[in-house]
Design a protein around this motif. Structure first.
Motif, PDB file in Angstrom:
ATOM      1  N   TYR A  86      -8.007   1.787   0.447  1.00 40.06           N
ATOM      2  CA  TYR A  86      -6.857   1.000   1.176  1.00 40.06           C
ATOM      3  C   TYR A  86      -7.238   0.542   2.470  1.00 40.06           C
ATOM      4  O   TYR A  86      -7.484   1.707   3.366  1.00 40.06           O
TER       5      TYR A  86
ATOM      6  N   TYR B 196       1.992   1.470  -4.397  1.00 41.84           N
ATOM      7  CA  TYR B 196       2.885   1.661  -3.271  1.00 41.84           C
ATOM      8  C   TYR B 196       4.298   1.870  -3.495  1.00 41.84           C
ATOM      9  O   TYR B 196       5.270   2.177  -2.968  1.00 41.84           O
TER      10      TYR B 196
ATOM     11  N   MET C 260       1.054  -1.341   0.039  1.00 45.60           N
ATOM     12  CA  MET C 260      -0.021   0.054  -0.233  1.00 45.60           C
ATOM     13  C   MET C 260       0.919   1.317   0.021  1.00 45.60           C
ATOM     14  O   MET C 260       2.095   1.241   0.581  1.00 45.60           O
TER      15      MET C 260
ATOM     16  N   ASP D 243      -3.117  -1.170  -6.859  1.00 43.87           N
ATOM     17  CA  ASP D 243      -2.267  -2.379  -6.103  1.00 43.87           C
ATOM     18  C   ASP D 243      -0.948  -2.154  -6.479  1.00 43.87           C
ATOM     19  O   ASP D 243       0.084  -2.816  -5.998  1.00 43.87           O
TER      20      ASP D 243
END
Length: 392
Positions: free
Chosen positions: A243, A292, A66, A289
């Protein structure tokens, strides 16, 4: 993880790291100097903070996949500017930093403690923050009064660039500050030698002193503004971008890094809000996804900047203090406006929030304890009393 890496995340991470540092490092320096840090201790604190928040961001983002962005506590630094030098000097401030870090860890480990902070009325937290920020926001005006030829270019750069891109406004002011120092201030003949000597980081360990006045006037307000203005909004940004993760472990790890870095001059490491929104946005990657990597890249940037923080300290020390304060004040105008609106927006809490704001902004202290604590205490007392008084 390498398959998730993308040019988009790289670019956003680089921008995030630069904006996160340049938009508020002047405030952090002013805060450290205000509580008694020497230039060497301030440089050490800046290095410790950058490395701590960079490593923390890399660990959290890589572990949870994340975009968990980590920053220093900008409102906390502003609080330190208003707190002034403590009776125990920077050693007492270091002790307060350690207490604040322990409280952040406790918030993550013991959920009822964290919930107690979350129940603090948002209006009062904003009022205290607005009161802390207001004196600093006067600095650009004072700089223009000090020397219009030096102060005005910095303010105009912030104003003009801000019309087109608010995120670029503070970096523009910082660039104007650098140009003003180079072309408008008479620098010592050995300036280049000083900059060369400060290339390598010099970590300074400060033995903490635990002073009750410093704990009450600095550690507790620092903890409250860090939680209310950084950690909790940071979690909100993650949730807003879909998230889902538990807040406790995040608070705990940022608290641990704060604890480790505190003896080297770091006041607090916490979840980011504004830069978190940058890393979590679709601009970092269409696939949420894979965003991060933006936070990881930003963490790497912070570490690299931290290693060379001594150069920034050396350069800034050559400038009139009022110009440094001007850059810091410009960086806080947006935060002051948001805090002021949040403080007075609720009619039900407005009276208590106004009292909190005025006492905090006054800068007065009683028994060696700063106005931020007394302002918050007064606001809570007024809200508590109002529950027992019939309202017309």
């Amino acid at each position: 993880m390498l398959r998730d890496f993308s040019p988009q995340a790289l670019i956003m991470g680089l921008i995030t790291g630069f904006v996160g540092f340049s938009s508020s490092f002047a405030i952090v320096l002013q805060g450290l100097f205000a509580v008694g840090a020497s230039p060497e201790q301030a440089a050490s604190g800046l290095t410790a903070m950058c490395i701590a928040m960079g490593v923390c961001a890399i660990i959290l983002s890589a572990q949870r996949k994340m975009p968990i962005s980590v920053a220093w506590s900008t409102p906390g630094a502003a609080l330190m500017v208003n707190s002034g030098t403590l009776s125990g000097g920077f050693a007492a401030a270091t002790g307060a930093f350690l207490v604040c870090a322990a409280l952040i860890i406790l918030s993550g480990i013991w959920r009822p403690f964290g919930r107690a902070v979350e129940r603090l009325p948002v209006s009062l937290a904003n009022a205290m923050l607005a009161g802390i920020l207001m004196p600093l926001c006067f600095a650009p005006i004072k700089a223009i009064g000090f020397d219009p030829m030096l102060g005005l270019p910095i303010a105009l750069a912030w104003l003009v660039v801000g019309f087109f891109n608010k995120l670029a406004a503070v970096p523009a002011a910082l660039l104007a500050f650098v140009l003003v120092i180079i072309f408008g201030v008479e620098l010592p003949a050995d300036t280049m030698d000083q900059l060369a000597n400060s290339l390598l980081p010099n970590m300074v360990f400060t033995v903490p002193i635990f002073d009750i006045a410093a704990v009450i006037s600095l550690a507790l307000p620092l903890y409250i503004v860090t939680m209310a203005s950084q950690n909790i909004p940071g979690m909100a940004v993650l949730k807003a971008n879909n998230y889902e993760t538990k807040a406790g472990p995040l608070f705990t790890l940022t608290g641990v890094f704060s604890l480790v870095a505190a003896p080297f001059g770091s006041h607090a490491v916490n979840l980011a809000a504004i830069t978190a929104a940058m890393c979590a946005s679709p601009d970092a990657h269409p696939d949420k996804d894979k965003r991060y990597w933006a936070a990881i890249v930003a963490g790497i940037v912070y570490i690299i900047i931290g290693i060379f923080a001594g150069v920034a300290i050396t350069f800034i020390s050559l400038a009139p203090a009022v110009l440094v304060e001007a850059v810091a004040g410009l960086a806080l105008v947006g935060a002051f406006a948001a805090a002021g609106y949040g403080a007075l927006n609720s009619e039900k809490d407005r009276h208590a929030a106004a009292v909190t704001f005025l006492i905090t902004a006054s800068g007065v202290s009683f028994f060696g304890i700063s106005g931020a604590f007394w302002g918050l205490l007064a606001g809570i007392a007024i809200l508590s009393a109002s529950k027992f008084i019939p309202q017309k």
